[in-house]
Design a protein around this motif. Structure first.
Motif, PDB file in Angstrom:
ATOM      1  N   MET A  68     -45.067  10.406  18.263  1.00  0.00           N
ATOM      2  CA  MET A  68     -44.430   9.849  17.060  1.00  0.00           C
ATOM      3  C   MET A  68     -45.483   9.202  16.168  1.00  0.00           C
ATOM      4  O   MET A  68     -46.415   8.563  16.636  1.00  0.00           O
ATOM      5  CB  MET A  68     -43.375   8.806  17.449  1.00  0.00           C
ATOM      6  N   ILE A  69     -45.315   9.383  14.860  1.00  0.00           N
ATOM      7  CA  ILE A  69     -46.181   8.741  13.867  1.00  0.00           C
ATOM      8  C   ILE A  69     -45.390   7.592  13.251  1.00  0.00           C
ATOM      9  O   ILE A  69     -44.323   7.807  12.672  1.00  0.00           O
ATOM     10  CB  ILE A  69     -46.610   9.748  12.787  1.00  0.00           C
ATOM     11  N   THR A  70     -45.923   6.363  13.364  1.00  0.00           N
ATOM     12  CA  THR A  70     -45.167   5.182  12.958  1.00  0.00           C
ATOM     13  C   THR A  70     -45.908   4.377  11.897  1.00  0.00           C
ATOM     14  O   THR A  70     -47.104   4.078  12.045  1.00  0.00           O
ATOM     15  CB  THR A  70     -44.894   4.270  14.173  1.00  0.00           C
ATOM     16  N   LEU A  96     -41.952   9.148  12.080  1.00  0.00           N
ATOM     17  CA  LEU A  96     -41.946  10.610  11.981  1.00  0.00           C
ATOM     18  C   LEU A  96     -42.116  11.211  13.369  1.00  0.00           C
ATOM     19  O   LEU A  96     -43.109  10.954  14.054  1.00  0.00           O
ATOM     20  CB  LEU A  96     -43.076  11.077  11.064  1.00  0.00           C
ATOM     21  N   HIS A  97     -41.121  12.001  13.773  1.00  0.00           N
ATOM     22  CA  HIS A  97     -41.168  12.692  15.064  1.00  0.00           C
ATOM     23  C   HIS A  97     -41.731  14.094  14.861  1.00  0.00           C
ATOM     24  O   HIS A  97     -41.953  14.544  13.730  1.00  0.00           O
ATOM     25  CB  HIS A  97     -39.765  12.797  15.663  1.00  0.00           C
ATOM     26  N   PRO A 153     -52.318  20.701  10.354  1.00  0.00           N
ATOM     27  CA  PRO A 153     -52.612  19.263  10.421  1.00  0.00           C
ATOM     28  C   PRO A 153     -51.639  18.520  11.345  1.00  0.00           C
ATOM     29  O   PRO A 153     -50.650  19.085  11.812  1.00  0.00           O
ATOM     30  CB  PRO A 153     -52.415  18.833   8.967  1.00  0.00           C
ATOM     31  N   ASP A 154     -51.940  17.229  11.577  1.00  0.00           N
ATOM     32  CA  ASP A 154     -51.016  16.366  12.324  1.00  0.00           C
ATOM     33  C   ASP A 154     -49.863  15.912  11.433  1.00  0.00           C
ATOM     34  O   ASP A 154     -48.787  15.572  11.928  1.00  0.00           O
ATOM     35  CB  ASP A 154     -51.750  15.121  12.844  1.00  0.00           C
ATOM     36  N   LEU A 155     -50.108  15.857  10.128  1.00  0.00           N
ATOM     37  CA  LEU A 155     -49.098  15.443   9.158  1.00  0.00           C
ATOM     38  C   LEU A 155     -49.343  16.187   7.855  1.00  0.00           C
ATOM     39  O   LEU A 155     -50.486  16.318   7.421  1.00  0.00           O
ATOM     40  CB  LEU A 155     -49.174  13.930   8.921  1.00  0.00           C
ATOM     41  N   ASN A 179     -40.481  25.658  13.454  1.00  0.00           N
ATOM     42  CA  ASN A 179     -41.346  26.309  14.426  1.00  0.00           C
ATOM     43  C   ASN A 179     -42.640  25.561  14.747  1.00  0.00           C
ATOM     44  O   ASN A 179     -43.313  25.905  15.718  1.00  0.00           O
ATOM     45  CB  ASN A 179     -41.709  27.710  13.927  1.00  0.00           C
ATOM     46  N   TYR A 180     -42.992  24.562  13.940  1.00  0.00           N
ATOM     47  CA  TYR A 180     -44.203  23.792  14.194  1.00  0.00           C
ATOM     48  C   TYR A 180     -43.815  22.341  14.463  1.00  0.00           C
ATOM     49  O   TYR A 180     -42.814  21.853  13.949  1.00  0.00           O
ATOM     50  CB  TYR A 180     -45.165  23.855  13.001  1.00  0.00           C
ATOM     51  N   THR A 181     -44.637  21.661  15.233  1.00  0.00           N
ATOM     52  CA  THR A 181     -44.340  20.264  15.532  1.00  0.00           C
ATOM     53  C   THR A 181     -44.784  19.329  14.415  1.00  0.00           C
ATOM     54  O   THR A 181     -44.419  18.159  14.396  1.00  0.00           O
ATOM     55  CB  THR A 181     -45.033  19.822  16.843  1.00  0.00           C
ATOM     56  N   VAL A 182     -45.569  19.831  13.466  1.00  0.00           N
ATOM     57  CA  VAL A 182     -46.121  18.971  12.418  1.00  0.00           C
ATOM     58  C   VAL A 182     -45.000  18.386  11.548  1.00  0.00           C
ATOM     59  O   VAL A 182     -44.160  19.119  11.032  1.00  0.00           O
ATOM     60  CB  VAL A 182     -47.124  19.746  11.543  1.00  0.00           C
TER      61      VAL A 182
END
Length: 489
Positions: A1-3, A24-25, A148-150, A178-181
């Motif tokens: 998670m991005i917090t 952001l999950h 990217p990560d985000l 389809n992507y986790t980003v």
């Protein structure tokens, strides 16, 4: 998670960007809205790590890709600096090629993005030759192919044609599924919001002030005002400073292009004839890269091939000894290219005054009448308190509004508007449409208007020129619209 929690990003001694609470999950898709000048681009820069964190909680060392007008402008500036050094190598003279931007991209993701946006034919092109829409597509491909990560997309739909906007919505949906980003998407229009989003938020005063489920937020009066503006305000435009009032043109033909032939990597124009007469207002329609900006550049004289063709504007045949200033005084222009080129750190009041002198920056001492009318325009567009503010410190939308006023201040016989409403919120779009409706009804100005949004066209359009795809080329169809019933009476 991005917090992000109580994250504060100092912009200056008095201004701070704030992200109170954003989580952001994997697969998150969050959409943000805001008025022009609310801080949308500052929020995007904070999310991407371009502004240093002052206090609070925020992720560090993320690989973040940001797509924005400012990124596009920085890329073109880097290309300009490369091509204007003292000792040029052959590569430097050529400038940055599109394919060079993808050297660090993931090959699979890159190929998918190239196909999604149809830019394979652009790979060997110098970036300086791209249209605004093509440049935006290239940046999107670069961002999507870096995995990217985000991913932060700041008004990415601006300058894209209808098909490309739909492709981008499909690409965002594909990444979301389809992507986790996670994706943070900043938009100005309701049709730019994907179907499946996790949350919808509002930006105000450099902060994310509201964030909630889509249905709840779309019922919020503030969000509705940002997305929809159904009525045009009543406006009366300022007069022209007396010393810049132009004599009426003697000829009824303002623009006369005869048997125009231009070929780049494909034929753009083959035996094109195009006239603009007094009282006509043209809407120019077509996909990215079709040739709309090339057409306008022939009229303004910014295309070097103007001298290899039969082009007459304001009764002056190009290449017959006229100076660029002889022609510039008769038209005002707004375009993505002008916006990219307006790199000077001039005060707001100087930017609008520069429209009287057809310059980028102001190099004359303005007279009292000029200042008075320039201030009337600033009040009309809501920037009267920013007279001494640097142009570069304004938001993209505020800059675009100012450039529109700059083009209109001298009340020219021809107004050339290439995607003028890019970056504007709903109320600003309505304001500009009201400006155009006013001059079409009350003025002597003819308008050439380019937009990829049908709803942007002001009332008063008399003619349409359409680039119609035919294989890899385009047919050009010109038609006169029927006059409204009250005009026929």
């Amino acid at each position: 998670m991005i917090t992000f929690h109580n994250a504060q990003y100092p912009l200056s001694k008095y201004l701070t960007v704030s992200i109170p609470d954003l989580r952001l999950h994997d697969h998150s898709l969050v959409v943000l809205l805001g008025q022009n000048g609310s801080g949308k681009s500052a929020i995007a820069r904070a999310l991407s790590g371009e502004i240093a964190l002052g206090s609070g909680e925020a992720p560090q060392n993320l690989r973040v890709e940001l797509v924005s007008f400012e990124k596009q402008q920085a890329l073109f500036e880097a290309d300009y600096e490369m091509r204007n050094s003292d000792a040029l190598t052959a590569e430097e003279e050529q400038g940055i090629l599109v394919k060079q931007l993808f050297s660090d991209s993931d090959l699979k993701a890159l190929n998918e993005a190239i196909v999604a946006f149809g830019i394979a034919r652009l790979l060997d092109r110098p970036i300086r030759t791209l249209s605004g829409g093509e440049g935006r597509k290239v940046l999107l491909v670069k961002a999507l192919s870096s995995i990217p990560d985000l991913l932060v997309l700041d008004t990415p739909f601006d300058a894209l044609d209808v098909e490309s906007r739909q492709s981008l919505l499909e690409v965002i949906d594909y990444i979301h599924r389809n992507y986790t980003v996670p994706i943070v998407l900043i938009v100005n229009r309701p049709d730019e919001i994907p179907e499946e989003i996790e949350a919808l938020g509002l930006i105000s005063h450099l902060s994310i002030t509201k964030l909630g489920p889509r249905a709840e937020m779309e019922a919020d009066p503030e969000a509705q005002a940002l997305l929809f503006c159904t009525s045009l305000p009543n406006v009366e435009l300022p007069p022209t400073p007396q010393q810049f009032a132009l004599l009426a043109l003697r000829d009824d033909v303002i623009v006369d292009l005869k048997d125009i032939n231009i070929t780049y990597d494909r034929p753009i124009f083959k035996h094109l004839n195009f006239k603009v007469q007094k009282g006509e207002h043209w809407q120019i329609v077509g996909p990215n890269g079709a040739g709309k900006s090339t057409l306008l550049s022939l009229i303004t004289g910014d295309n070097p091939l103007v001298y290899a063709n039969d082009v007459t504007v304001f009764g002056m045949k190009r290449g017959s000894g006229e100076s660029i200033w002889d022609v510039k005084r008769y038209y005002g222009v707004v375009s993505g290219q002008l916006h990219l080129d307006y790199r000077v750190s001039a005060p707001v009041i100087n930017v609008i005054l520069s429209g009287l002198y057809d310059s980028i920056g102001l190099y004359q001492q303005p007279k009292g009448d000029e200042l008075r009318i320039a201030r009337m325009w600033l009040k009309l567009i809501g920037l009267e308190q920013d007279e001494k503010t640097s142009f570069k410190s304004l938001s993209f939308g505020q800059q675009r509004l100012l450039l529109i006023a700059r083009a209109m201040i001298k009340n020219p016989p021809l107004l050339i508007l290439d995607e003028p409403l890019q970056g504007l919120d709903a109320s600003a779009r309505a304001l500009v449409k009201a400006f155009l409706s006013y001059i079409m009804k009350n003025g002597h100005t003819s308008v050439l208007f380019v937009s990829h949004h049908k709803e942007d066209a002001p009332d008063g359009i008399t003619n349409i020129l359409t680039f119609v795809p035919r294989g890899t080329e385009y047919d050009i169809v010109q038609e006169r619209l029927a006059a409204p019933k009250d005009e026929q009476a």
